[in-house]
Scaffold this active site. Structure first.
Site, PDB file in Angstrom:
ATOM      1  N   ARG A  79       2.874 -31.788 -22.097  1.00  0.00           N
ATOM      2  CA  ARG A  79       2.230 -30.465 -22.120  1.00  0.00           C
ATOM      3  C   ARG A  79       0.875 -30.527 -21.438  1.00  0.00           C
ATOM      4  O   ARG A  79       0.490 -29.623 -20.699  1.00  0.00           O
ATOM      5  CB  ARG A  79       2.094 -29.981 -23.557  1.00  0.00           C
ATOM      6  N   ARG A 232       7.261  14.989  -7.568  1.00  0.00           N
ATOM      7  CA  ARG A 232       6.503  15.793  -6.621  1.00  0.00           C
ATOM      8  C   ARG A 232       6.655  17.254  -7.035  1.00  0.00           C
ATOM      9  O   ARG A 232       7.539  17.601  -7.826  1.00  0.00           O
ATOM     10  CB  ARG A 232       7.042  15.602  -5.206  1.00  0.00           C
ATOM     11  N   HIS A 233       5.824  18.107  -6.488  1.00  0.00           N
ATOM     12  CA  HIS A 233       5.962  19.552  -6.688  1.00  0.00           C
ATOM     13  C   HIS A 233       7.292  20.002  -6.063  1.00  0.00           C
ATOM     14  O   HIS A 233       7.891  19.274  -5.264  1.00  0.00           O
ATOM     15  CB  HIS A 233       4.803  20.262  -5.991  1.00  0.00           C
ATOM     16  N   ASN A 239       6.031  22.516   3.520  1.00  0.00           N
ATOM     17  CA  ASN A 239       7.083  21.491   3.653  1.00  0.00           C
ATOM     18  C   ASN A 239       8.199  22.008   4.558  1.00  0.00           C
ATOM     19  O   ASN A 239       8.722  21.286   5.402  1.00  0.00           O
ATOM     20  CB  ASN A 239       7.700  21.121   2.286  1.00  0.00           C
ATOM     21  N   GLY A 245      -0.403  18.631   4.182  1.00  0.00           N
ATOM     22  CA  GLY A 245      -1.598  19.106   3.469  1.00  0.00           C
ATOM     23  C   GLY A 245      -1.506  20.552   3.051  1.00  0.00           C
ATOM     24  O   GLY A 245      -0.442  21.053   2.695  1.00  0.00           O
ATOM     25  N   ARG A 282       0.855  24.237  -5.595  1.00  0.00           N
ATOM     26  CA  ARG A 282       2.271  23.862  -5.661  1.00  0.00           C
ATOM     27  C   ARG A 282       2.615  22.973  -6.867  1.00  0.00           C
ATOM     28  O   ARG A 282       3.743  23.006  -7.347  1.00  0.00           O
ATOM     29  CB  ARG A 282       2.733  23.231  -4.346  1.00  0.00           C
ATOM     30  N   GLU A 304      -3.374  15.834  -3.141  1.00  0.00           N
ATOM     31  CA  GLU A 304      -2.749  15.049  -2.067  1.00  0.00           C
ATOM     32  C   GLU A 304      -3.799  14.379  -1.184  1.00  0.00           C
ATOM     33  O   GLU A 304      -4.943  14.858  -1.064  1.00  0.00           O
ATOM     34  CB  GLU A 304      -1.835  15.969  -1.233  1.00  0.00           C
ATOM     35  N   PHE A 326      -2.641   8.898  15.903  1.00  0.00           N
ATOM     36  CA  PHE A 326      -1.253   8.911  15.448  1.00  0.00           C
ATOM     37  C   PHE A 326      -0.675   7.500  15.482  1.00  0.00           C
ATOM     38  O   PHE A 326      -0.029   7.041  14.536  1.00  0.00           O
ATOM     39  CB  PHE A 326      -0.427   9.856  16.334  1.00  0.00           C
ATOM     40  N   HIS A 369       1.891  14.633  -5.514  1.00  0.00           N
ATOM     41  CA  HIS A 369       2.241  14.756  -4.088  1.00  0.00           C
ATOM     42  C   HIS A 369       2.785  13.432  -3.548  1.00  0.00           C
ATOM     43  O   HIS A 369       2.585  12.378  -4.146  1.00  0.00           O
ATOM     44  CB  HIS A 369       0.988  15.163  -3.319  1.00  0.00           C
ATOM     45  N   TYR A 406       8.444  -7.790 -18.588  1.00  0.00           N
ATOM     46  CA  TYR A 406       8.240  -8.437 -17.298  1.00  0.00           C
ATOM     47  C   TYR A 406       8.463  -7.513 -16.114  1.00  0.00           C
ATOM     48  O   TYR A 406       9.037  -7.907 -15.116  1.00  0.00           O
ATOM     49  CB  TYR A 406       9.154  -9.664 -17.172  1.00  0.00           C
TER      50      TYR A 406
HETATM   51  O1  LIG Z   1       1.457   9.749   4.377  1.00  0.00           O
HETATM   52  P1  LIG Z   1       2.567  10.624   4.862  1.00  0.00           P
HETATM   53  O2  LIG Z   1       3.844   9.916   5.055  1.00  0.00           O
HETATM   54  O3  LIG Z   1       2.137  11.423   6.049  1.00  0.00           O
HETATM   55  O4  LIG Z   1       2.822  11.624   3.631  1.00  0.00           O
HETATM   56  C1  LIG Z   1       1.788  12.408   3.097  1.00  0.00           C
HETATM   57  C2  LIG Z   1       2.118  13.851   3.364  1.00  0.00           C
HETATM   58  O5  LIG Z   1       3.118  14.285   2.463  1.00  0.00           O
HETATM   59  C3  LIG Z   1       3.011  15.725   2.286  1.00  0.00           C
HETATM   60  C4  LIG Z   1       4.249  16.395   2.838  1.00  0.00           C
HETATM   61  O6  LIG Z   1       4.459  16.134   4.192  1.00  0.00           O
HETATM   62  O7  LIG Z   1       2.864  15.916   0.920  1.00  0.00           O
HETATM   63  P2  LIG Z   1       3.096  17.290   0.053  1.00  0.00           P
HETATM   64  O8  LIG Z   1       4.573  17.494   0.005  1.00  0.00           O
HETATM   65  O9  LIG Z   1       2.462  17.126  -1.267  1.00  0.00           O
HETATM   66  O10 LIG Z   1       2.438  18.389   0.813  1.00  0.00           O
HETATM   67  C5  LIG Z   1       1.733  16.086   3.071  1.00  0.00           C
HETATM   68  O11 LIG Z   1       0.974  17.124   2.528  1.00  0.00           O
HETATM   69  C6  LIG Z   1       0.980  14.782   3.126  1.00  0.00           C
HETATM   70  O12 LIG Z   1      -0.016  14.706   4.111  1.00  0.00           O
END
Ligand SMILES: O=P(O)(O)OC[C@H]1O[C@@](CO)(OP(=O)(O)O)[C@@H](O)[C@@H]1O
Length: 441
Positions: A79, A232-233, A239, A245, A282, A304, A326, A369, A406
């Protein structure tokens, strides 16, 4: 350049802490160690657990209770050798950049604690002892059943026999166990003593910022049975358009999900839940048909991820207007911060009080979100920073997470209400695309 912290207020190159677990077997030490490790790693603090039992198993894979009798010289030697091997590996790990090492063992005598302290201090590493003391028979029995009958020590054995042997093992430890500072001569130690999983705590000589954060986290843990629900909402108007956002209303199908949610919740729980939403329309709308006796709370911290100048744009518009951004986001999605907005790392930091409050609470349903749920999911499921921002979290799906000794058990409840997919693969600018099969829920 001025020295930088890792975003949670510590300078990793200057901090090295060893958390030394203390306590009889079946007192939840491994559970505490595993939780602390998961929490620290989630906050980007390099942490690892060194379980002395795993080292001992190399030499003594299936020992019976008398192996742990202090009069058994051979057992004692093995041990001690296992403890030495674990500490030596931990020291190597510190040299490669480790910040918090957790020594998971009983360390139940003063002599052993003195040895551990001297050995570790001599390498310039601070020690904090964390003792889990528990005399509630029910908790101990649950632990014996839950963990030890599945322990590799008892693999292939009859569970009843295993439990009996394990109780004898505990008795052998009890003969020599000394709780920290029982005789007043361990007052110089830095320690946290947790009695009956949080009912009472004693804190002694906690010194710096990171130590107090670890202590604060551990003080908030409990092991009463509970689950955390994540959703999520419902689908939002933005969407539908593939825009990120904003603060949009629910779509027609999003409203349908809100109406279905109470049913899904009742299917997954027979106890009332407390509901936490973000402050955005939302999520609040998604929660509004839940039973009136469920307490509801809105948290700004659950809003979010802030997309800054890109708020309200489609991914295609972002790629056209900010092509370098991007690409940078795809290359390191966890750390990429939108101009005037946030990164996933920023979201994790603002979620810390949520995690702390979650640990203190019992059954909580979080309606939030995509990015926020990914971060909370990563905490419970130990997802890495590379993986977590890409985890598919489909709309109109309720997830139930149940912490176990675990790890975390996951159950998925799908509302049969169609919704667009908001998942996006690397390089893609599609408005809606199906998630790749790997990972996620
Ligand atoms: O990091 P990524 O993959 O872009 O996902 C985040 C995104 O998801 C989203 C939907 O595209 O969330 P939400 O449905 O809460 O609006 C965006 O608002 C947010 O910027």
């Amino acid at each position: 350049m001025a020295p930088r912290t890792n975003g949670v207020g510590i300078r990793p190159e200057e901090t090295r802490i060893c958390v030394v677990m203390v306590g009889l077997p079946a007192r939840g030490k491994s559970y505490i160690a595993q939780k602390a490790q998961r929490y620290l790693k989630w906050l980007s603090i390099p942490a690892a657990t060194f379980n002395v039992g795993n080292y001992r198993r190399n030499d003594a894979p299936h020992p019976s209770a008398d192996f742990f009798d202090t009069n058994n010289a051979e057992g004692e030697r093995k041990r001690r050798a296992a403890a030495e091997a674990a500490v030596a590996d931990m020291m190597k790990w510190f040299k490669s950049g480790g910040v918090v090492g957790i020594l998971d063992a009983t360390n139940s005598t003063k002599e052993r604690r003195k040895w551990v302290l001297d050995r570790i201090n001599q390498e310039g590493v601070d020690v904090i002892f964390v003792e889990s003391k528990c005399d509630e028979e029910e908790l101990i029995m649950a632990n014996i059943r839950d963990v030890k009958t599945t322990s590799p020590d008892y693999q292939g054995q009859d569970p009843e026999q295993a439990a009996l042997d394990f109780r004898n093992r505990i008795r052998n430890y009890e003969k020599v166990y000394k709780t920290i500072n029982a005789d007043g001569d361990e007052d110089h130690l830095t320690y946290l003593k947790i009695m009956n999983v949080g009912r009472q705590v004693i804190i002694n000589r906690i010194q710096d910022y990171l130590q107090s954060r670890i202590v604060y986290y551990l003080m908030n843990l409990h092991i009463r049975p509970r689950s955390v629900w994540l959703s999520r909402h419902g689908e939002s108007m933005l969407n539908l358009e593939g825009r990120i956002g904003g603060d949009a209303d629910l779509s027609h199908r999003g409203e349908e999900y809100a109406l279905k949610l109470p049913e899904l919740v009742l299917e997954s729980s027979d106890r009332p839940l407390t509901v936490w939403t973000s402050t955005l329309k939302r999520t609040i709308a998604t929660a509004r048909h839940l039973p009136k006796h469920y307490n509801q709370l809105q948290w700004k911290a659950l809003d979010e991820l802030d997309a800054g100048v890109c708020d309200g744009m489609t991914y295609q518009e972002i790629a056209d207007m900010y092509p370098e951004d991007f690409q940078a986001r795809d290359e390191d999605k966890y750390n990429y911060r939108y101009r005037g907005g946030e990164s996933y790392r920023d979201v994790v930091i603002r979620l810390e009080p949520i995690i702390m409050e979650l640990e203190r609470s019992e059954d909580i349903l979080i309606i939030s979100h995509q990015a926020v749920i990914r971060c909370i999911y990563a905490y419970f499921m130990q997802k890495t920073q590379e993986e977590s921002p890409w985890v598919p979290v489909p709309l109109h799906t309720l997830m139930k997470l149940t912490p176990r000794a675990y790890g975390t058990e996951v159950q998925i409840y799908k509302a049969e209400v169609k919704a667009v997919s908001t998942w996006r693969g690397k390089g893609s600018t599609a408005k809606h695309e199906d998630p790749k099969p790997e990972g996620g829920v």
